[in-house]
Enzyme design. Structure first.
Site, PDB file in Angstrom:
ATOM      1  N   ASP A 513       0.824  -1.215   0.000  1.00  0.00           N
ATOM      2  CA  ASP A 513       0.000   0.000   0.000  1.00  0.00           C
ATOM      3  C   ASP A 513       0.857   1.264   0.000  1.00  0.00           C
ATOM      4  O   ASP A 513       0.522   2.242   0.634  1.00  0.00           O
ATOM      5  CB  ASP A 513      -0.910  -0.024   1.240  1.00  0.00           C
ATOM      6  CG  ASP A 513      -0.104  -0.092   2.533  1.00  0.00           C
ATOM      7  OD1 ASP A 513       1.140  -0.204   2.473  1.00  0.00           O
ATOM      8  OD2 ASP A 513      -0.711  -0.037   3.617  1.00  0.00           O
ATOM      9  N   GLU A 514       1.967   1.249  -0.696  1.00  0.00           N
ATOM     10  CA  GLU A 514       2.879   2.382  -0.637  1.00  0.00           C
ATOM     11  C   GLU A 514       3.153   2.923  -2.043  1.00  0.00           C
ATOM     12  O   GLU A 514       2.601   3.924  -2.427  1.00  0.00           O
ATOM     13  CB  GLU A 514       4.165   1.958   0.077  1.00  0.00           C
ATOM     14  CG  GLU A 514       5.055   3.140   0.383  1.00  0.00           C
ATOM     15  CD  GLU A 514       5.983   2.891   1.558  1.00  0.00           C
ATOM     16  OE1 GLU A 514       6.010   1.777   2.080  1.00  0.00           O
ATOM     17  OE2 GLU A 514       6.695   3.841   1.926  1.00  0.00           O
ATOM     18  N   TRP A 572      17.600  11.779   0.749  1.00  0.00           N
ATOM     19  CA  TRP A 572      16.347  11.614  -0.006  1.00  0.00           C
ATOM     20  C   TRP A 572      16.182  12.799  -0.958  1.00  0.00           C
ATOM     21  O   TRP A 572      16.246  12.648  -2.175  1.00  0.00           O
ATOM     22  CB  TRP A 572      15.163  11.481   0.963  1.00  0.00           C
ATOM     23  CG  TRP A 572      14.867  10.040   1.271  1.00  0.00           C
ATOM     24  CD1 TRP A 572      13.793   9.326   0.833  1.00  0.00           C
ATOM     25  CD2 TRP A 572      15.665   9.126   2.039  1.00  0.00           C
ATOM     26  NE1 TRP A 572      13.886   8.021   1.278  1.00  0.00           N
ATOM     27  CE2 TRP A 572      15.006   7.871   2.012  1.00  0.00           C
ATOM     28  CE3 TRP A 572      16.866   9.228   2.706  1.00  0.00           C
ATOM     29  CZ2 TRP A 572      15.521   6.747   2.651  1.00  0.00           C
ATOM     30  CZ3 TRP A 572      17.381   8.108   3.350  1.00  0.00           C
ATOM     31  CH2 TRP A 572      16.711   6.894   3.318  1.00  0.00           C
ATOM     32  N   GLU A 786      13.843  -5.414  -0.515  1.00  0.00           N
ATOM     33  CA  GLU A 786      13.952  -4.172   0.246  1.00  0.00           C
ATOM     34  C   GLU A 786      14.997  -4.291   1.354  1.00  0.00           C
ATOM     35  O   GLU A 786      15.752  -3.368   1.619  1.00  0.00           O
ATOM     36  CB  GLU A 786      12.597  -3.854   0.875  1.00  0.00           C
ATOM     37  CG  GLU A 786      12.595  -2.647   1.785  1.00  0.00           C
ATOM     38  CD  GLU A 786      11.199  -2.294   2.284  1.00  0.00           C
ATOM     39  OE1 GLU A 786      10.359  -3.211   2.344  1.00  0.00           O
ATOM     40  OE2 GLU A 786      10.972  -1.120   2.601  1.00  0.00           O
TER      41      GLU A 786
HETATM   42  C1  BGC Z   1      10.036   2.945   1.636  1.00  0.00           C
HETATM   43  C2  BGC Z   1      11.477   3.235   1.381  1.00  0.00           C
HETATM   44  C3  BGC Z   1      11.636   4.690   1.658  1.00  0.00           C
HETATM   45  C4  BGC Z   1      11.424   4.818   3.128  1.00  0.00           C
HETATM   46  C5  BGC Z   1      11.746   6.116   3.741  1.00  0.00           C
HETATM   47  C6  BGC Z   1       9.795   3.140   3.077  1.00  0.00           C
HETATM   48  O1  BGC Z   1       8.538   2.849   3.473  1.00  0.00           O
HETATM   49  O2  BGC Z   1       9.652   1.712   1.175  1.00  0.00           O
HETATM   50  O3  BGC Z   1      12.056   2.660   0.336  1.00  0.00           O
HETATM   51  O4  BGC Z   1      12.748   5.290   1.170  1.00  0.00           O
HETATM   52  O5  BGC Z   1      10.159   4.403   3.502  1.00  0.00           O
HETATM   53  O6  BGC Z   1      12.761   5.901   4.551  1.00  0.00           O
END
Ligand code: BGC
Length: 901
Positions: A513-514, A572, A786
């Protein structure tokens, strides 16, 4: 026949039915308590009395931030996982409600793990039956803080304060999922059009058809963006689809990205209901006269067979509801509804110039198993983003359900736990065509390898189902073929994670869900991405999105579109500088000049955002949500600083400043180059003073401390070798393993190889025990995980298709295949082959602005490693070999031979 006039501008047509319109207009009231914003769980009760029974009641319930549990009259309606939802909306079928008293009890989670300071919450509800709407006012709710058991039925005494309207404005109007709409416009052409262009977009997802044929091959249009600011518009040449006489433009509009949920924002994340359609068809006849057909009030609409469609949850299609021939001339649409207008949105319509999302490959099942309950489980043998196409023959009304997942549970069924709230389920109800029917969804996508099929008539055969691979259709530019299984597996898995996650936006993952455009994942991966595919158009589009959501003070959002209120995180938001720099480096100035120029001011503002409050050169202030070396091996919780965050932030800052200097020089911004060079000097000096000790130790001695400092040139020259040796020694002490997370990983092997530890770099590259890339490959991964411990880690944070750790694939191109760019655009190639027997045989082809570069490596009869590079005409380079030997390279083929081990 439409009369063309200059004033004939398209209207925004609402793509909703009368019930949805009435529901939208019924109003919505947020309620909350009077207390401080504290991040604590709330227990909320709405007690109401029904004078009459309420048949087939539906409840729309929304909360800011999340809804862990909902009960009606003491019965649990649903409990949701404790995910990261920042806004949650549920649309619940309640069945018939009897007259008399009822009680809705709801827990609301207000804490959001990524936002440190607590924010206020909110709860709202809308009860509906036919055209009766009941919407509680704030004073109808009782809300208290607490976690006590049995509260759902407790008497509403003084311990339950009456709610009030929230103090914080909640800029979100929840609207429940709706069925799609068919939208139709008939028009006549006196003669064949010589040229016809359709420009079309929607606030929602659309699929356009002209005279029964699909327009174009772009999928999931319009792609995701921050719809408050930017909406991509597609343009199609439709000349060949038109005819003289009656023509029909038919469009299905469903929720698409606009109305689907986004984590952190709920449904309609970047704009309100209703869904809307906008179209402009311009026709030019042979005699030069023009005619316009636009979205106007002559359109008609009807319910679509797409009865539910949501990006994350899946699509439900009832083929019995398809009006045959609705998108063709001659269809009787007299019973269709009139359309109505909706307000024009505030966003700019931007013609899409980046490669569209397309179906690029068809996968056949590797195996089909049958479960004891009769379901079939299909394994496509590859984790990917897309969906299934089915061909089926069966009786009308039979429903086939497809549940998509990355993994299989112990019981042999699909294991969907790591998808969190995403339902990833498609349903198809047959119309009962005796000649068979074919279907695939159009308004959703899934990240999956396995699909569990329920309701199939008889035995599901391989010819009945295809996996349709879907992503932004960027040209593939890099190819590695190797007999070394880890090298091959790593390259393959990285490319497939890139394919799965370049879906309009560069997402972190394609399944749960992301699916957010996390900038950290993008920036660590971009140098690798540019080897694999031509990322120019895709980058330009994403940078425009970054700029669109750049905060007035200069900070970039950590996700794009900005679903979460997180801005300016080091590692980021660096994407705002790293991505343009990568494009310039990889494709040269001719290909990047426009991009650098249009993005320049934005980078300046971002750099100033950091510098303004950190005059002494350490990035100490303005670090907001501080992810740091995310998912590093030793971290026991997500936010733990296994590498000091001041160190990683300052290193990232120095790196960006160095890039700014280079880009300023390349584009003739002499004064800016000097400005950033001065800042770079200050930050580098501050870094060395704060984090590099006289004995060469960097930071707290973590691998990432050393790697960032060495990769970004922040260790004074006299200490570089010592620091690199300490890093290598520690890696060996730990058992020849890396402890790096997102930030340190991409540079790890280059740093070792650049400082005389190529031997160790190759050992890490080929390692197959946990943790390593090879561990994933050896465990059967077909994409990058991941987490290093994807197979045993926390289910909630466990995507099997996340490209960030695959950022090491750049090392395969640069050092295993010996193809690094020494002058922007590979005008000059730096060839530093490893000449290591453990790497086996392989070859690489890389398409660049200056032609195709090729390399090959292997072992000769005497067991000696050899390496060969071929440069096209006009490309020069330099070969640098272990031991300091360096020789110039011209076009043509060059071969070197190393020592047997
Ligand atoms: C994502 C990452 C993202 C991070 C932030 C996660 O939920 O899947 O890849 O960069 O959140 O730290």
């Amino acid at each position: 026949m439409t009369t063309p006039t200059a004033l004939n501008e398209p209207l925004w047509l609402a793509a909703e039915d009368t019930a949805a319109r009435a529901e939208r207009e019924a109003g919505w009231h947020w309620a909350w308590d009077d207390g401080p914003a504290d991040g604590e769980l709330r227990q909320c009760v709405w007690a109401f009395d029904l004078a009459e029974p309420l048949p087939a009641a539906r409840l729309t319930l929304a909360a800011q931030k999340g809804l862990p549990g909902v009960w009606l009259d003491g019965r649990l309606l649903f409990a949701s996982q404790d995910g990261m939802a920042g806004r949650e909306l549920r649309d619940l079928e309640l069945g018939d409600l009897a007259a008399g008293p009822h009680r809705l009890a709801v827990t609301v989670r207000t804490f959001h793990p990524f936002i440190q300071e607590p924010r206020q919450g909110g709860i709202g509800a809308l009860l509906r039956s036919g055209d009766v709407f009941i919407a509680p006012q704030p004073g109808d709710w009782r809300i208290r803080t607490g976690t006590a058991e049995g509260w759902q039925n407790a008497s509403l005494d003084d311990a339950w304060p009456t709610a009030v309207a929230p103090h914080e404005v909640i800029d979100w109007l929840p609207a429940p999922a709706q069925a799609g709409r068919l939208m139709r416009r008939r028009f006549d052409l006196p003669q064949n059009a010589a040229q016809a262009t359709l420009q079309i977009t929607a606030l929602g997802g659309y699929e356009a058809r002209l005279n029964g044929k699909r327009v174009g091959d772009a999928l999931l249009t319009p792609e995701n963006s921050d719809f408050r600011v930017r909406l991509l518009l597609q343009r199609y040449d439709v000349t060949d689809l038109l005819r003289a006489g009656e023509n029909v433009l038919g469009v299905t509009v469903a929720d698409g990205f606009y109305a689907s949920e986004a984590i952190g924002r709920g449904r309609y994340p970047f704009g309100a209901a209703p869904r809307r359609l906008w179209a402009r068809l311009e026709l030019t006849s042979a005699d030069g006269s023009t005619q316009l057909v636009t979205t106007d009030l002559d359109w008609q609409s009807a319910p679509a067979p797409t009865v539910f469609a949501e990006i994350y949850h899946g699509e439900t299609h009832d083929a019995r509801l398809e009006p045959a021939g609705w998108d063709e001339p001659g269809f009787d649409a007299s019973a269709w509804d009139a359309v109505w207008m909706a307000p024009a949105p505030p966003c700019a319509l931007m013609p899409q110039e980046s490669p569209p999302i397309r179906a690029t490959q068809l996968l056949k099942p590797r195996s089909i198993r049958r479960l004891t309950n009769g379901d079939h489980v299909v394994d496509f043998g590859q984790n990917f983003a897309g969906w299934c196409r089915i061909r089926v023959r069966g009786e009308a009304g039979r429903t086939i359900t497809l549940r998509h997942a990355e993994i299989i549970g112990d019981d042999g069924a699909v294991d969907m736990r790591n998808l969190r709230a995403a339902q990833c389920t498609d349903r198809y109800t047959l119309r009962g065509d005796p000649t068979g029917e074919q279907w695939e969804p159009r308004f959703t996508y899934h990240g999956f390898r396995h699909v569990q099929v329920s309701g199939w008539p008889g035995e599901l055969r391989a010819e009945d189902i295809d996996g349709i691979v879907v992503h932004s259709d960027l040209g593939i530019t890099g190819h590695i073929d190797s007999t070394q299984p880890i090298v091959q597996g790593l390259w393959h898995n990285t490319l497939w994670s890139q394919r799965s996650n370049f879906v309009g936006m560069p997402t972190d993952c394609p399944q749960r869900d992301e699916r957010l455009g996390w900038t950290g994942d993008a920036q660590v991966f971009w140098p690798t991405a540019a080897f694999n595919m031509d990322v120019r158009g895709f980058t330009r589009r994403f940078l425009a999105d970054l700029r669109a959501s750049q905060r007035a003070d200069g900070a970039y959002a950590d996700t794009n579109p900005p679903a979460l209120p997180a801005y300016g995180a080091h590692g980021w938001s660096d994407a705002g500088v790293v991505l343009p720099h990568t494009v310039w480096q990889h494709y040269g100035l001719d290909s990047s000049r426009a991009l650098l120029d249009e993005h320049w001011d934005s980078m300046e503002r971002w750099m100033a955002w950091i510098a303004d409050v950190n005059p002494d050169g350490l990035w100490a202030k303005r670090r907001d949500v501080d992810f740091g070396d995310w998912l590093s091996l030793d971290a026991k919780n997500l936010m733990e600083a296994t590498t000091p965050k001041l160190l990683s932030a300052t290193a990232c800052w120095a790196r960006m400043l160095g890039m700014m200097v280079q880009m300023a020089q390349a584009t003739g911004r002499v004064e800016r180059a000097a400005h950033f060079a001065a800042w770079h000097g200050r930050v580098a000096a501050a870094f060395a003073a704060a984090f590099v000790q006289p004995d060469g130790k960097v930071g707290n001695g973590s691998h990432t401390s050393y790697i960032l400092a060495l990769a970004f040139g922040l260790v004074p020259p006299t200490l570089q070798q010592t620091a690199a040796d300490q890093l290598a020694a520690n890696i060996r002490e730990r058992g020849t393993l890396l402890t790096t997370g997102f930030l340190g990983t991409p540079f790890s092997l280059d740093v070792l190889a650049d400082h005389g530890h190529a031997d160790l770099a190759v050992a890490l590259l080929l390692r197959t025990e946990y943790p390593s890339w090879g561990y994933m490959v050896a465990r059967g991964a077909t994409t990058i995980w991941e987490r290093w411990n994807g197979d045993t880690g926390d289910v909630a944070m466990n995507s099997f298709n996340h490209y960030a750790l695959g950022s090491i694939t750049g090392f395969l191109y640069r050092r295993v295949a010996g193809l690094a760019s020494e002058a922007p655009g590979f005008k000059s190639v730096l060839c530093q082959p490893l000449l290591d027997t453990r790497l086996g045989e392989g070859n690489c082809r890389l398409t660049t602005e200056h032609g195709v570069l090729a390399s090959a490596w292997g072992l000769d009869d005497a067991g000696r490693p050899w390496f060969e590079i071929s440069l096209p005409a006009g490309v020069t380079g330099r070969m640098a070999l272990p031991g300091g030997l360096s020789q110039p390279l011209g076009s043509g083929t060059h071969r070197v031979v190393g020592k047997a081990r």
